[in-house]
Design an enzyme around this catalytic site. Structure first.
Site, mmCIF file in Angstrom:
data_model
loop_
_atom_site.group_PDB
_atom_site.id
_atom_site.type_symbol
_atom_site.label_atom_id
_atom_site.label_comp_id
_atom_site.label_asym_id
_atom_site.label_seq_id
_atom_site.Cartn_x
_atom_site.Cartn_y
_atom_site.Cartn_z
ATOM 1 N N LYS A 46 0.862 -1.193 0.000
ATOM 2 C CA LYS A 46 0.000 0.000 0.000
ATOM 3 C C LYS A 46 0.889 1.230 0.000
ATOM 4 O O LYS A 46 1.979 1.219 0.565
ATOM 5 C CB LYS A 46 -0.879 0.031 1.256
ATOM 6 C CG LYS A 46 -2.056 0.974 1.157
ATOM 7 C CD LYS A 46 -3.196 0.293 0.416
ATOM 8 C CE LYS A 46 -4.471 1.089 0.434
ATOM 9 N NZ LYS A 46 -5.618 0.199 0.184
ATOM 10 N N TYR A 52 -19.585 8.391 -0.455
ATOM 11 C CA TYR A 52 -20.171 8.338 -1.794
ATOM 12 C C TYR A 52 -19.116 8.604 -2.854
ATOM 13 O O TYR A 52 -19.328 9.301 -3.830
ATOM 14 C CB TYR A 52 -21.354 9.316 -1.901
ATOM 15 C CG TYR A 52 -22.495 8.767 -2.750
ATOM 16 C CD1 TYR A 52 -23.182 7.620 -2.350
ATOM 17 C CD2 TYR A 52 -22.871 9.370 -3.951
ATOM 18 C CE1 TYR A 52 -24.207 7.103 -3.116
ATOM 19 C CE2 TYR A 52 -23.911 8.865 -4.721
ATOM 20 C CZ TYR A 52 -24.568 7.724 -4.299
ATOM 21 O OH TYR A 52 -25.598 7.189 -5.054
HETATM 22 N N1 GLU Z 1 -7.264 0.325 -3.162
HETATM 23 C C1 GLU Z 1 -8.043 -0.840 -3.441
HETATM 24 C C2 GLU Z 1 -8.122 -1.735 -2.213
HETATM 25 O O1 GLU Z 1 -7.967 -1.278 -1.096
HETATM 26 C C3 GLU Z 1 -7.591 -1.566 -4.717
HETATM 27 C C4 GLU Z 1 -6.209 -2.138 -4.697
HETATM 28 C C5 GLU Z 1 -5.728 -2.658 -6.027
HETATM 29 O O2 GLU Z 1 -6.486 -2.727 -6.961
HETATM 30 O O3 GLU Z 1 -4.538 -3.007 -6.091
HETATM 31 O O4 GLU Z 1 -8.404 -2.902 -2.307
#
Ligand code: GLU
Length: 419
Positions: A105, A220
């Site tokens: 992340k 939203y």
């Molecule tokens: N940010 C999204 C999540 O928390 C998508 C992550 C991604 O597609 O790699 O799952």
């Protein structure tokens, strides 16, 4: 406010799963720590000519199952602690979904709403240059999260390809379709949340049909709005939605598409004429059947858990419920929380489909994406329900889901000889 931090929550959840699933303590010790955390400073030339320095992070939690995968968040409250927790949650999410991926992340501490388009582009390009040595299509693949979108991913791809002087479509997912994005990715998280909600209703509120059930959705943005649209299509009555500026309520039900049009025009759901204005706090405590927190973490906590009335809570956001609140809702109110890394996995599942399409230079039809996504979500949901039944329904659903997810990662680490 002394709420526990997301990382503390992530550790607590991992320790619970370790006990329940009897996972080797050595594996758990490894999993408590992200493999690598990168912290970068990003100087950006602002429109007024001055330089502002932003702080960005990328946490690579675990890659035993495959390349790190996870979004990049632009939000003023981003911290290293939060990014690490979110990367751990990604590890469980991709593992439970059965994907050959790891957890990662990223985030930048910034309020993107205060930046011009040009500033946002320069910030994104600066972030990419700073983390470029540590990412790549088979190393670590970012995507959008809170505060980022397909346009940010387009700049991301372009800057990365300039740095490495080659075409590398698979370095990032949720790109615009014109640049190699997958059809259906834009609504995939919301569609997945809706599918899981429908399945959870069949499993846990079986005597009721969608038409008899009321839903409140906090948030939203990309997740909340599409969740509302698909649930509405499935027949559910959406009585309340909100965003960071406040919420709206209508006992007769809202038309989610019209609410979205209103939000696009005015930048908020508030002021939608066929509804009454409520606060975010009131939305969470509404007397509805289903509550879907789809904004940020830590919104269902020890402070409001006693007032939560929904029997089913489906986590569209990452980390909206604290462990204490989840346990209380389960034990005292007989309410179930469908955990984030099951409910909102639709986004990363279609991100994976996008990676497959990029690797093979193909484009799947929208129907195929939707069909495969739905099948994969239902498989994950059934696995969790089976495990929960095996555990005699004595633990929260998250514990059952975590047991499956952590075990799969621990097994991969064992085979690799990490412990
Ligand atoms: N940010 C999204 C999540 O928390 C998508 C992550 C991604 O597609 O790699 O799952």
């Amino acid at each position: 406010m002394s709420e526990i931090t997301p990382y503390q929550i992530a550790i607590e959840q991992l320790e619970r799963a370790a006990r329940i699933a009897e996972i080797d303590p050595q594996a758990i010790e490894i999993l408590k720590h992200p493999q690598r955390v990168i912290r970068v400073s990003i100087p950006v030339r602002m429109d007024n000519g001055s330089i502002k320095v932003f702080t960005g992070y990328r946490s690579q939690h675990n890659n035993a199952l495959g390349p790190y995968k996870g979004g990049v968040r632009y939000h003023p409250n981003v911290t290293m602690d939060e990014v690490i927790a979110l990367s751990m949650w990604m590890t469980w999410k991709v593992s439970l979904a059965g994907l050959p991926l790891g957890g990662g992340k990223g985030g930048v501490a910034v309020n993107p709403k205060e930046l011009s388009k040009g500033e946002l582009e320069r910030l994104t390009r600066g972030y990419v240059r700073a983390i470029a040595p540590f990412i790549g299509p088979d190393v670590d693949v970012p995507a959008p999260d809170v505060g980022t979108d397909a346009q940010v991913m387009a700049w991301f791809l372009d800057e990365y390809e300039k740095v490495v002087r080659a075409t590398r479509k698979g370095v990032v997912t949720s790109k615009p379709v014109e640049l190699g994005g997958s059809l259906g990715r834009i609504y995939s998280t919301g569609y997945g949340v809706a599918v899981i909600t429908r399945e959870a209703v069949k499993e846990f509120l079986e005597e009721k049909s969608p038409e008899e059930l009321t839903v409140a959705i906090q948030g939203y943005g990309n997740v909340g709005s599409y969740t509302a649209i698909f649930l509405h299509e499935m027949g559910f009555k959406i009585v309340a939605v909100s965003d960071s500026k406040g919420g709206i309520y209508s006992k007769d039900g809202l038309d989610p598409k019209k609410v979205l049009e209103h939000k696009k025009k005015t930048r908020s759901v508030v002021g939608y004429k066929e509804a009454k204005t409520i606060t975010n706090k009131e939305l969470l405590e509404l007397d509805v059947d289903i509550l879907i927190p789809a904004a940020l973490e830590n919104v269902i906590t020890s402070e409001n858990m006693k007032n939560i009335k929904a029997k089913l809570i489906v986590e569209g956001a990452n980390g909206p419920t604290t462990p204490e609140a989840e346990e209380y809702l389960f034990k005292e109110k007989k309410s179930l929380v469908v955990p984030d890394f099951l409910a909102n996995a639709g986004g990363v599942i279609v991100s994976f489909f996008e990676q497959v399409q990029n690797w093979t230079w193909t484009q799947w039809s929208e129907d195929e994406v939707k069909r495969r996504l739905e099948a994969q979500m239902i498989t994950a949901f059934k696995k969790v329900v089976d495990e929960w039944n095996r555990l005699d329904k004595k633990v929260v659903l998250r514990d059952a889901a975590m047991s499956i997810a952590v075990r799969r990662v621990a097994d991969a680490m064992k085979l690799r000889g990490w412990y």
